[in-house]
Design an enzyme around this catalytic site. Structure first.
Site, PDB file in Angstrom:
ATOM      1  N   CYS A  55      -5.568  -3.061   2.489  1.00 15.81           N
ATOM      2  CA  CYS A  55      -5.301  -2.981   3.926  1.00 15.81           C
ATOM      3  C   CYS A  55      -6.582  -3.018   4.771  1.00 15.81           C
ATOM      4  O   CYS A  55      -7.161  -4.079   4.971  1.00 15.81           O
ATOM      5  CB  CYS A  55      -4.462  -1.745   4.228  1.00 15.81           C
ATOM      6  SG  CYS A  55      -3.596  -1.823   5.826  1.00 15.81           S
ATOM      7  N   GLU A  62       0.833  -1.200   0.000  1.00 14.34           N
ATOM      8  CA  GLU A  62       0.000   0.000   0.000  1.00 14.34           C
ATOM      9  C   GLU A  62       0.874   1.259   0.000  1.00 14.34           C
ATOM     10  O   GLU A  62       1.857   1.359   0.737  1.00 14.34           O
ATOM     11  CB  GLU A  62      -0.879  -0.018   1.251  1.00 14.34           C
ATOM     12  CG  GLU A  62      -1.751   1.209   1.443  1.00 14.34           C
ATOM     13  CD  GLU A  62      -2.509   1.196   2.759  1.00 14.34           C
ATOM     14  OE1 GLU A  62      -3.484   1.938   2.872  1.00 14.34           O
ATOM     15  OE2 GLU A  62      -2.113   0.423   3.674  1.00 14.34           O
ATOM     16  N   LYS A  81      -9.233   2.742  -2.177  1.00 14.57           N
ATOM     17  CA  LYS A  81      -9.476   2.158  -0.853  1.00 14.57           C
ATOM     18  C   LYS A  81     -10.824   2.603  -0.319  1.00 14.57           C
ATOM     19  O   LYS A  81     -11.160   3.793  -0.358  1.00 14.57           O
ATOM     20  CB  LYS A  81      -8.353   2.579   0.095  1.00 14.57           C
ATOM     21  CG  LYS A  81      -8.354   1.901   1.465  1.00 14.57           C
ATOM     22  CD  LYS A  81      -7.102   2.304   2.235  1.00 14.57           C
ATOM     23  CE  LYS A  81      -7.006   1.618   3.579  1.00 14.57           C
ATOM     24  NZ  LYS A  81      -5.754   1.971   4.298  1.00 14.57           N
TER      25      LYS A  81
END
Length: 550
Positions: free
Chosen positions: A148, A43, A112
């Site tokens: 994540c 990430e 994200k």
């Protein structure tokens, strides 16, 4: 239809804000990738993680766009595609994203969805939440890319499954915490069980200010079995091979590296955090006071293991209260570590302060003020050496001391970094005993003991007055540390700790000391995060605070 796919998992370090260097490092990985179809990077690998307000600079956003285009152009040669963590600015805001680079272009951009905003994380003040992501189509395979925090809740992975994903690749920037390996594995297994899809969990390695990333990447197949486990603390590039069978995709078995357990993982966290902090900030080395006590001995050992003995400069600064035992223990510690040890007596400076302040202090008895002057003279001495020669001052205070304010502001707290900042005193003892019997694989320091046994076994003392012991001012550390853990990590009230068997007056006293020392902690140097709540990014308390739990 594609039935075989090779994916390189690049567990690598990063340089915060040095986008060109990060992009060059990714291209170097690609040059070594051989027959891989796809390379997965962590990430925000292009930017660095956590970027904090750095990503609010328009110039950085523009540079990120240019570097992504450069990386994309490199894939025009028909070689491996890349999934690269970056930022993207759109009309509706700034996003934490993964860019699929293939065939010379940006083939897809995944944003994200779940933005962490607790503990060390503050992504909601920087980024906009992306929509629920759709699978990307790559070489005939539908790949879901939950980023994540997206795997910490079921929603994103369930949506990817519902929209046709066949494999889940999760790039992470997950900081180290004690016992986090088990939590990560349980989390991934939960997502795998819910979706029936295999999941590759990729994390970075390296230090960034107070955070350190341990790597520890792994793959879990649809049956919940761990297909491979990558190492902790060290960079690694592992080519994984995926095959599609009657029951879907699976990763072929690979190496299973054993992960460190406490206290080895704590020690490596301190080593990696200090190494990257010193090197990235271009210090020639560190300088620290070596007192003959356990805190400075352990700090020196970590420094030597992180940087090498030739970059660690120790200074013994005796006063009239320094015992011969401390002098000999410091000398033996320096000999075992192979470091330079200078002795600079502080008595001339303390006498000068006595003279200088004599009229102002007339009629007052000697007290804590004179003790603190000694500590501040030592801090001034180390800072002078730092200014003159460029070495960063490494402070040596532990979490027990910082919790209750048993430290001198502008004295032993003066410096640039602290490896023990998040280590309670009982942890310091455990780490010292462990390092005397073990040498980490990453260490640049010596085999064998790094400090005399007497340093570990003798009663701790600040030696700022005759026959002083820590126990004069504090409860025994095996009592103090569990109380502090309850107050800090668990946020317990006095009554909760009394119910655990601790003396009520002692807990009330420690809670008060914890709160009134907040102003000191605000002015303390950064240090490696080890547990669930470090002083700094995790725990943010007001300095002016009248609350007590009794």
């Amino acid at each position: 239809m594609t039935a075989r796919l090779s994916i390189l998992l690049a567990q690598i370090n990063q340089s915060m804000g040095d986008l060109t260097a990060n992009a060059d490092a990714m291209l170097a990985v690609r040059a070594r990738a051989g027959t891989a179809d796809l390379i997965l990077f962590p990430e925000l690998q292009l930017i660095g993680y956590p970027p904090e307000d750095l990503v609010l600079k328009p110039a950085l956003i523009a540079r990120a766009h240019d570097e992504v285009q450069r990386l994309a152009a490199a894939t025009a040669d028909g070689g491996p595609a890349m999934l690269v963590g970056t930022v993207i600015q759109l009309d509706d805001g700034l996003f934490n994203a993964m860019a699929l680079l293939d065939g010379g272009v940006v083939a897809a951009m995944i944003r994200k969805h779940e933005l962490p905003n607790y503990g060390t994380f503050d992504e909601k003040r920087l980024f906009v939440s992306g929509p629920l992501p759709e699978p990307i189509h790559f070489r005939g395979v539908r790949i879901g890319v939950p980023i994540c925090e997206d795997i910490w809740f079921p929603k994103v992975c369930e949506h990817l499954k519902a929209t046709g994903a066949e494999i889940l690749l999760s790039p992470n920037g997950s900081p180290y915490e004690l016992d986090k390996d088990d939590r990560r594995l349980a989390l991934v297994r939960a997502r795998v069980a819910e979706t029936g899809l295999p999941l590759a969990y990729l994390n970075r390695v390296g230090g960034q200010d107070e955070l350190v990333f341990d790597g520890s990447s792994f793959v879990v197949n649809a049956d919940g079995a761990v297909a491979l486990q990558m190492p902790d603390w060290d960079a690694a590039e592992v080519l994984t091979v995926w095959e599609k069978g009657a029951d879907g995709w699976a990763c072929l078995p690979g190496d299973h590296h054993a992960l460190d357990v406490a206290p080895a993982d704590l020690y490596n966290a301190m080593l990696v955090g200090l190494r990257d902090y010193v090197n990235r900030n271009r210090f020639p080395g560190v300088v620290l006071g070596l007192s003959g006590g356990i805190d400075s001995a352990l700090s020196a050992a970590v420094a030597v293991d992180a940087l090498g003995a030739d970059r660690v400069w120790c200074v013994m600064m005796p006063s009239r209260f320094t015992g011969d035992e401390s002098l000999s223990d410091a000398a033996e510690c320096a000999r075992l570590l192979g470091v330079r040890l200078d002795t600079i007596a502080i008595e001339p400076a303390t006498l000068a302060f006595d003279t200088m302040l004599g009229d102002a202090f007339a009629g007052r008895h000697r007290d804590l003020t004179e003790e603190n002057i000694q500590s501040r003279v030592r801090g001034l001495t180390l800072m002078a050496l730092s200014n003159k020669f460029g070495h960063m001052v490494l402070t040596t205070g532990n979490k027990s001391e910082m919790s209750v304010g048993y430290a001198t502001i502008y004295g032993d707290m003066a410096g640039g970094y602290s490896v023990l900042k998040d280590a309670y005193k009982t942890t310091v003892f455990a780490l010292s005993e462990w390092r005397n019997a073990n040498r980490p694989s990453l260490a640049l320091g010596p085999d064998g003991p790094v400090m005399p046994v007497n340093v570990i076994t003798k009663p701790p003392t600040a030696e700022l007055r005759p026959d002083q012991k820590d126990s004069d001012s504090l409860p025994p550390y095996d009592v103090l540390d569990p109380i502090l853990h309850g107050l800090v990590e668990e946020e317990l009230a006095v009554a909760d700790l009394v119910a655990r068997g601790f003396d009520r007056d002692t807990v009330i006293r420690i809670e008060r000391m914890l709160y009134i020392a907040e102003y000191k902690r605000r002015q303390a140097p950064p240090g490696v995060k080890l547990g669930t709540r470090n002083f700094g990014r995790d725990r943010r308390y007001p300095i002016t605070n009248g609350f007590r739990s009794v």
